[in-house]
Design an enzyme around this catalytic site. Structure first.
Site, PDB file in Angstrom:
ATOM      1  N   LYS A  60      20.611  -7.671 -24.511  1.00 17.50           N
ATOM      2  CA  LYS A  60      20.841  -7.577 -25.962  1.00 17.50           C
ATOM      3  C   LYS A  60      22.052  -6.725 -26.306  1.00 17.50           C
ATOM      4  O   LYS A  60      22.797  -7.038 -27.232  1.00 17.50           O
ATOM      5  CB  LYS A  60      19.611  -7.007 -26.669  1.00 17.50           C
ATOM      6  CG  LYS A  60      19.198  -5.659 -26.125  1.00 17.50           C
ATOM      7  CD  LYS A  60      17.958  -5.117 -26.767  1.00 17.50           C
ATOM      8  CE  LYS A  60      17.556  -3.836 -26.058  1.00 17.50           C
ATOM      9  NZ  LYS A  60      16.887  -4.045 -24.777  1.00 17.50           N
ATOM     10  N   CYS A  91      17.138  -6.451  -9.781  1.00 21.15           N
ATOM     11  CA  CYS A  91      15.812  -6.733  -9.228  1.00 21.15           C
ATOM     12  C   CYS A  91      14.858  -5.591  -9.572  1.00 21.15           C
ATOM     13  O   CYS A  91      14.146  -5.075  -8.727  1.00 21.15           O
ATOM     14  CB  CYS A  91      15.900  -6.962  -7.720  1.00 21.15           C
ATOM     15  SG  CYS A  91      14.448  -7.787  -7.047  1.00 21.15           S
ATOM     16  N   GLY A  92      14.876  -5.209 -10.860  1.00 22.70           N
ATOM     17  CA  GLY A  92      13.990  -4.147 -11.320  1.00 22.70           C
ATOM     18  C   GLY A  92      12.716  -4.723 -11.914  1.00 22.70           C
ATOM     19  O   GLY A  92      12.146  -5.669 -11.375  1.00 22.70           O
ATOM     20  N   GLY A  99      13.589  -8.403 -13.044  1.00 28.51           N
ATOM     21  CA  GLY A  99      14.103  -9.218 -11.943  1.00 28.51           C
ATOM     22  C   GLY A  99      13.058  -9.511 -10.878  1.00 28.51           C
ATOM     23  O   GLY A  99      12.938 -10.651 -10.408  1.00 28.51           O
ATOM     24  N   SER A 100      12.255  -8.492 -10.520  1.00 31.99           N
ATOM     25  CA  SER A 100      11.261  -8.728  -9.471  1.00 31.99           C
ATOM     26  C   SER A 100      10.201  -9.726  -9.951  1.00 31.99           C
ATOM     27  O   SER A 100       9.675 -10.513  -9.164  1.00 31.99           O
ATOM     28  CB  SER A 100      10.611  -7.412  -9.040  1.00 31.99           C
ATOM     29  OG  SER A 100       9.981  -6.808 -10.148  1.00 31.99           O
ATOM     30  N   VAL A 132      15.882 -10.848 -27.265  1.00 32.48           N
ATOM     31  CA  VAL A 132      15.222 -10.415 -28.503  1.00 32.48           C
ATOM     32  C   VAL A 132      13.751 -10.787 -28.438  1.00 32.48           C
ATOM     33  O   VAL A 132      13.408 -11.942 -28.177  1.00 32.48           O
ATOM     34  CB  VAL A 132      15.845 -11.072 -29.757  1.00 32.48           C
ATOM     35  CG1 VAL A 132      15.139 -10.598 -31.019  1.00 32.48           C
ATOM     36  CG2 VAL A 132      17.331 -10.788 -29.837  1.00 32.48           C
ATOM     37  N   LYS A 182      19.331  -6.109 -31.663  1.00 32.19           N
ATOM     38  CA  LYS A 182      18.593  -7.360 -31.858  1.00 32.19           C
ATOM     39  C   LYS A 182      18.873  -7.948 -33.242  1.00 32.19           C
ATOM     40  O   LYS A 182      18.974  -9.168 -33.404  1.00 32.19           O
ATOM     41  CB  LYS A 182      17.105  -7.115 -31.657  1.00 32.19           C
ATOM     42  CG  LYS A 182      16.778  -6.780 -30.188  1.00 32.19           C
ATOM     43  CD  LYS A 182      15.412  -6.126 -30.040  1.00 32.19           C
ATOM     44  CE  LYS A 182      15.068  -5.876 -28.574  1.00 32.19           C
ATOM     45  NZ  LYS A 182      13.865  -5.043 -28.425  1.00 32.19           N
ATOM     46  N   LEU A 198      21.031 -11.212 -10.808  1.00 34.85           N
ATOM     47  CA  LEU A 198      21.685  -9.907 -10.910  1.00 34.85           C
ATOM     48  C   LEU A 198      20.661  -8.903 -11.402  1.00 34.85           C
ATOM     49  O   LEU A 198      20.258  -8.936 -12.552  1.00 34.85           O
ATOM     50  CB  LEU A 198      22.863  -9.968 -11.884  1.00 34.85           C
ATOM     51  CG  LEU A 198      23.909 -11.055 -11.602  1.00 34.85           C
ATOM     52  CD1 LEU A 198      25.037 -10.993 -12.634  1.00 34.85           C
ATOM     53  CD2 LEU A 198      24.473 -10.875 -10.198  1.00 34.85           C
TER      54      LEU A 198
END
Lengths: 431, 431
Positions: free
Chosen positions: B104, B10-11, B14-15, B131, B204, B8
């Site tokens: 977080k 793909c920034g 994610g990439s 964290v 955190k 979920l």
């Protein structure tokens, strides 16, 4: 139904394991899902005074009988040394018990046998306490970095030598008096050989290297130099360069990734490096991984209570695995990277030479470096006349070429004495 | 049979997860015992450029459809924020998928719901990346210290504020110019509120406090002060005391163990403390445990690649648990210790006062401290005449009494201005 624990050894660490098991029985039972119960404690002599909380009825001198007893589920080994620890652990494994051990010597010498037996029997062998005491380090290396690629591990893994070097650095004291002070304070043993000659650190280096590189490494593969030759002059020379001297265990992948080097020796380290600020008897391990970047784990490296804390953390894990009818196959060594000899390790040297202060000396010295294919990173002259000292730091080169350079400098006509030689560890894009 | 992963987001993170899954597929398969395969990647927009290695056929905008698909075994959530992340994670859990998340904000706000759902469904929720990025920290806290008792956790958990404070310390720069520099270098966002006002660190802190004390803690329980009020004068005042200013997340058990305090605020810290040497955008968490003693975990706290490394470590763990048909019940909060308000937290203050240089001023100031039941640890006067400054450090006292003292000093006839106020963190037997 409680899980039954057999404890092998009831000394400095073992007695603390008993105390913590008693004091925290409720919390431990909650975290595991079932209580832990001590089924027996193997000791060498029954007539020795034990800590409070050690039930005399649990004591036995028949360690083998204890670990193979049908009602025992988990075995904690804190007697140390190769035998009888190895035979006891192997017998326990073959009987299907999971094992928690703090035994660095055994794992460094014959970990492959232990891990293979555990895989075969489908049981756990956990050993967090074997390296850097209470610092959670081995499981992060094994588990948290499981999706990463470790390139280098640098560890201060022996508190005694770190204490001695720290005193030498902060007080300008010599090795002998610092050792005596460490002995008086209980930081060093009467026979300090295992610590000051680097044997202890070498065993830990072997364990770290196997975990980091998934490659079989034993203590015999580790190049080892202790700190007995480190002089006040070396420390002063390091200071002048903005460095501090540390005994490091270094496990490093070669630049092309085809082999690894594992070594223990004194190192000059830049003072701004996180490892440089590790004082006294503390331990720390610095890890460079491809994706995670730089990591450091810091804490107490020894002592009964911290080590017992690490044993208990492992005990909770193996107890939970047992309830879940699972185990962690450790001792993965399928990468099978060769360990290259020290001479092929790429290092960099700091060399301080007492020389005559006259034209041509630097040219002569530089020629020796060049003849061995070593280039000089920087050089400075200190003092004049008969006190002149030439301080050189090399670029990285194979250790054998550097060692040969120093050997030839010792016999060079312009060099009155080699005042200090030590490897310098470089970081990031410095190389 | 491969385990199928739904990703979920793909920034930035994610990439990198996709890249590492592709590049290390063989190693990961070995460590897990079966290959991992990306079953789908949920994104907000299909027409955006993705990193190389992202198969366009795997992209979908139907995140809910993806996480509930029958062939998906594991879900990695790196979209962040409360919704839709929470609904997606809960739907995945209810469908029996294990989850790895770096979220977080969600865990700090509603971790209890997520953990309860996971326990109920018998699946894992792992969140090491939430964290301190790549630093293996949460699992050591949860697992390795499972047999120990944590008393205090002090963390530098926000790289942006550490970078800014480090620049202020090393260059004597002010807050505003240091923030601008951090923004220019990409260490701070255009809207830096979440970082500089301490919201990020507070989330955190809540996660750390729950793990350390097995007690339900949410971000709303955390007392929060940012660094926007930290002045060059504060930094200089800290330097004069041999201290450095850090924004710390502090989770602390009260002395009698009956409650906990959780707070984020700037702190003056002795320069020899291991946390003081954490430079730039690095993170570190210092743990004080009953048996293990002092531990510190150090590393990169943010960035796509380090965070992805932490996600992969978790992914290996949940994949192995799945193969072993087991899971780790996390989110244990059965200790249910109350969180006491900031006013009841025991702290110590550093106060610098601009005063008139005449007899009787110290007596008047000391009287204010005494009236609030606060004793003075040390005091020194700097400068003479109109530049006279009185620098006081208190002994520990309830924070409310200290705050009241400062309030009264602001209105005191002998005090021209309160030049600097900051809490001082004490260690070991200092208190």
């Amino acid at each position: 139904m409680a899980l039954k624990v057999a404890l092998l050894g009831c000394g400095v660490v073992g007695s603390q394991v008993v105390r913590l098991l008693n004091e925290q029985s409720r919390e431990l039972a909650e975290r595991i899902g079932t209580p832990l119960e001590i089924g027996g404690i193997a000791v060498r002599r029954l007539d020795r005074a034990r800590g409070t909380g050690v039930d005399p009825d649990l004591l036995t001198t028949d360690a083998m009988g204890l670990v193979t007893r049908d009602d025992i589920d988990l075995v904690v080994e804190v007697i140390g040394g190769i035998e009888p620890a190895r035979s006891l652990i192997l017998a326990a494994i073959q009987k299907g018990k999971s094992v928690v051990t703090a035994n660095k010597a055994l794992l460094a010498e014959d970990g492959a046998t232990i891990h293979a037996a555990a895989r075969e029997a489908g049981v756990d062998v956990y050993y967090e306490a074997s390296v850097a005491g209470a610092i959670p380090l081995l499981r992060p290396l094994r588990d948290s970095l499981a999706g990463d690629r470790v390139n280098r591990v640098l560890g201060i893994v022996n508190g005694t030598t770190n204490y001695i070097l720290d005193r030498m650095d902060s007080l300008g004291a010599g090795f002998t008096e610092s050792l005596e002070e460490a002995q008086a304070l209980g930081y060093a043993e009467a026979d300090p050989t295992a610590d000051v000659e680097g044997f202890d650190a070498a065993a830990k280096a072997a364990i770290l290297a196997r975990l980091a590189f998934h490659t079989p490494v034993t203590a015999a593969d580790v190049h080892r130099e202790g700190i007995t030759e480190v002089s006040a002059a070396d420390i002063a020379s390091a200071k002048a360069m903005g460095c501090v001297v540390k005994l490091l265990a270094i496990c490093q992948r070669s630049d092309d990734g085809s082999s690894i080097g594992v070594r223990v020796h004194p190192v000059m380290l830049p003072r701004e490096h996180p490892l440089a600020s590790v004082k006294g008897a503390y331990n720390a391990v610095f890890v460079e991984a491809e994706s995670a970047g730089q990591l450091m784990f810091y804490g107490a490296g020894a002592g009964g209570v911290p080590t017992a804390s690490a044993v208990l953390g492992d005990l909770v894990a193996v107890a939970r695995n047992r309830l879940a009818r699972t185990f962690v196959a450790d001792g993965r060594a399928d990468a099978k990277l060769p360990v290259h000899p020290m001479g092929e390790t790429i290092t960099s040297y700091h060399v301080a030479l007492d020389v005559a202060d006259r034209p041509g000396v630097l040219a002569g010295v530089a020629k020796v470096f060049a003849a061995n294919g070593v280039s000089i990173k920087h050089v400075r002259q200190e003092g004049r006349g008969d006190d002149a000292q030439l301080v050189l730091v090399s670029h990285t080169a194979p250790d054998a070429a550097l060692a040969r350079t120093v050997e030839q400098l010792r016999n060079h006509e312009d060099v009155r004495a080699v005042a200090s030689v030590m490897r310098v560890e470089t970081f990031d894009n410095e190389r």
